[in-house]
Enzyme design. Structure first.
Site, mmCIF file in Angstrom:
data_model
loop_
_atom_site.group_PDB
_atom_site.id
_atom_site.type_symbol
_atom_site.label_atom_id
_atom_site.label_comp_id
_atom_site.label_asym_id
_atom_site.label_seq_id
_atom_site.Cartn_x
_atom_site.Cartn_y
_atom_site.Cartn_z
ATOM 1 N N GLU A 161 -29.700 1.744 25.705
ATOM 2 C CA GLU A 161 -29.294 0.759 26.705
ATOM 3 C C GLU A 161 -29.672 -0.646 26.273
ATOM 4 O O GLU A 161 -28.917 -1.593 26.500
ATOM 5 C CB GLU A 161 -29.937 1.070 28.061
ATOM 6 C CG GLU A 161 -29.283 0.359 29.243
ATOM 7 C CD GLU A 161 -29.850 -1.032 29.527
ATOM 8 O OE1 GLU A 161 -29.245 -1.777 30.319
ATOM 9 O OE2 GLU A 161 -30.917 -1.381 28.952
ATOM 10 N N GLU A 162 -30.819 -0.757 25.624
ATOM 11 C CA GLU A 162 -31.293 -2.068 25.188
ATOM 12 C C GLU A 162 -30.649 -2.503 23.872
ATOM 13 O O GLU A 162 -30.805 -3.650 23.457
ATOM 14 C CB GLU A 162 -32.819 -2.051 25.025
ATOM 15 C CG GLU A 162 -33.599 -1.727 26.295
ATOM 16 C CD GLU A 162 -33.566 -2.837 27.324
ATOM 17 O OE1 GLU A 162 -32.837 -3.830 27.120
ATOM 18 O OE2 GLU A 162 -34.261 -2.710 28.342
ATOM 19 N N ASP A 214 -35.257 3.950 26.289
ATOM 20 C CA ASP A 214 -35.487 2.995 25.199
ATOM 21 C C ASP A 214 -35.989 1.673 25.760
ATOM 22 O O ASP A 214 -35.673 1.294 26.894
ATOM 23 C CB ASP A 214 -34.235 2.802 24.350
ATOM 24 C CG ASP A 214 -33.074 2.176 25.110
ATOM 25 O OD1 ASP A 214 -32.834 2.599 26.257
ATOM 26 O OD2 ASP A 214 -32.405 1.282 24.566
ATOM 27 N N GLU A 270 -32.657 0.684 37.526
ATOM 28 C CA GLU A 270 -33.014 -0.588 36.893
ATOM 29 C C GLU A 270 -33.877 -1.440 37.838
ATOM 30 O O GLU A 270 -33.782 -1.308 39.061
ATOM 31 C CB GLU A 270 -31.754 -1.374 36.514
ATOM 32 C CG GLU A 270 -30.963 -0.788 35.355
ATOM 33 C CD GLU A 270 -31.599 -1.068 34.001
ATOM 34 O OE1 GLU A 270 -32.705 -1.651 33.966
ATOM 35 O OE2 GLU A 270 -30.991 -0.695 32.985
ATOM 36 N N HIS A 288 -39.346 -7.248 29.562
ATOM 37 C CA HIS A 288 -39.108 -7.849 28.245
ATOM 38 C C HIS A 288 -40.170 -8.890 27.876
ATOM 39 O O HIS A 288 -40.027 -9.556 26.848
ATOM 40 C CB HIS A 288 -37.718 -8.487 28.149
ATOM 41 C CG HIS A 288 -36.590 -7.507 28.219
ATOM 42 N ND1 HIS A 288 -35.345 -7.756 27.675
ATOM 43 C CD2 HIS A 288 -36.505 -6.271 28.756
ATOM 44 C CE1 HIS A 288 -34.549 -6.726 27.886
ATOM 45 N NE2 HIS A 288 -35.233 -5.808 28.548
ATOM 46 N N ASP A 325 -38.998 -1.775 33.015
ATOM 47 C CA ASP A 325 -37.636 -1.675 32.457
ATOM 48 C C ASP A 325 -37.587 -0.624 31.355
ATOM 49 O O ASP A 325 -37.759 -0.928 30.191
ATOM 50 C CB ASP A 325 -37.208 -3.037 31.916
ATOM 51 C CG ASP A 325 -35.751 -3.068 31.504
ATOM 52 O OD1 ASP A 325 -35.006 -2.151 31.885
ATOM 53 O OD2 ASP A 325 -35.357 -4.005 30.793
#
Length: 390
Positions: A140-141, A76, A169, A363, A107
């Site tokens: 996870e996000e 995700d 990660e 992000h 990510d």
């Protein structure tokens, strides 16, 4: 035809799945296709909970006995934001001038692609004397309620036990392999509600303004540092995140004030001892103010799954560090800095380390990864897998 030993092809296929939390969007289906070609047994459990979205996850395993290496990660991704701000569409995986652009490039679809390609390269040359599993979540996000924490319990009930885990990660900072994570600080949040009595600003004697008490409580929380750090951890820090009265009128004394805060804490504290310290600081202010009278405060702790931890398995850390040095020529720094990750759940089942691509653009608009970084990480993962099973 897709080549499993080519991490760029795998990564492009994953990025082209717009798997914004909690949507699977084909990402786990693509992974399942890759892994089944390599001989993995794949299952995709869906977890649910009250007031949350259903989330699909993936668990793949290979081998029957011997040391068991888990690779953990998530497919995700966070929303891309305004599409017009991107140089290239965030889910088209465009390669330009030595970089691959797309949401999730670092990510952390990049880490997943590199590990699969590395394992495929190993299996082309030799058999593995042990077991390999991939534990991949789609949550996870987001809230992280229907993801790794439940997937671990689900797998354990099926008899799965792990020797060690690698989380892919994006831990590297400037270059691939400069930093690995061997632990994380804990995280806990609280809400202080200061109750007063609303009134006209011209008649303060008829009201009870909550803001002066809120200011004293904030001072009690922030004036004295929680600690000075430890050998393996930076100092604990308390950060105010919200101060809100919900009052837009300039001539009204508000009825209450809400203060929200988060603490990232090191191994000098447990969740319980830290809560005791905060409650002690606040209670001293209330006693000096006016116990049981307006204004007064209430403290609510927000449930947290982020306990502090430190991996002390020297062999696991050494194998990964040596693999990095064999490819880059330098040993990594072992760090516990940064935010939380799903390693906080995995540490209850086996020793865990985190290592992946440089995360400068995660992000962000135009999230991207250098092509040579993808190849370097794949080479390191390949060396790590070989050495882990020696």
């Amino acid at each position: 035809m897709l080549v499993l030993t080519d991490p760029l092809q795998l990564l492009q296929a994953l990025i082209r799945c717009p798997s914004v939390t909690p949507h699977e969007a084909g990402a786990l289906s693509a992974l399942e296709q890759f892994l089944k070609k390599m001989g993995f047994h794949v299952e995709r459990p869906i977890f649910t909970d009250k007031n949350t979205d259903n989330v699909e996850n993936l668990y793949a395993k290979m081998g029957n006995e011997g040391p068991h290496l888990m690779f953990a990660g998530h497919t995700d991704v966070v929303p891309p934001g305004a599409l017009e701000d991107w140089t290239y569409p965030p889910f088209e995986a465009v390669i330009d001038q030595g970089k691959l652009y797309g949401r999730g490039a670092v990510d952390m679809k990049g880490g997943i692609a590199c590990f699969i390609a590395a394992l495929a390269r190993v299996l082309e040359k030799r058999s593995i004397k042990g077991r390999v599993s991939l534990l991949i979540t789609g949550d996870e996000e987001g809230t992280a309620i229907n993801g790794t924490v439940k997937l671990l319990k689900w797998a354990e009930k099926k008899g799965e036990k792990w020797t060690a885990a690698l989380v892919g990660e994006p831990t590297s900072v400037k270059t691939v392999g400069d930093i690995i994570k061997i632990g994380r600080r804990g995280s806990i949040s609280g809400i202080i509600t200061v109750k007063g009595r609303q009134g006209h600003v011209a008649f303060p004697e008829r009201a009870a303004n909550p803001l002066p008490l809120a200011s004293k409580l904030i001072q009690a929380l922030t004036q004295i540092a929680l600690d000075q750090g430890t050998e393996n951890f930076q100092p604990s820090n308390l950060e105010l995140t919200t101060i809100d009265t919900g009052n837009l009128a300039v001539n009204v004394i508000p009825a209450q004030t809400t203060v929200r805060f988060n603490i990232r804490y090191n191994d000098l504290w447990t969740k319980e001892t830290l809560m005791e310290e905060i409650e002690k600081r606040l209670s001293l202010v209330q006693e000096k103010n006016n116990s049981g009278q307006y204004p007064f405060y209430q403290l609510e702790w927000i449930p947290s799954l982020g306990d502090v931890f430190l991996t002390k398995n020297d062999k696991l850390i050494q194998v990964l560090s040596n693999a990095i040095k064999s490819v880059t020529g330098s040993l990594p720094e072992c760090s516990t800095s940064g935010g939380t990750s799903d390693a906080r759940f995995i540490k209850d089942y086996c020793p865990v380390v985190e290592f992946g691509l440089p995360g400068q653009t995660m992000h962000m608009v135009d999230e991207c990864v250098a092509l040579d970084a993808v190849e370097t990480l794949t080479a390191i993962y390949e060396r790590f897998i070989i050495d882990f099973f020696v």
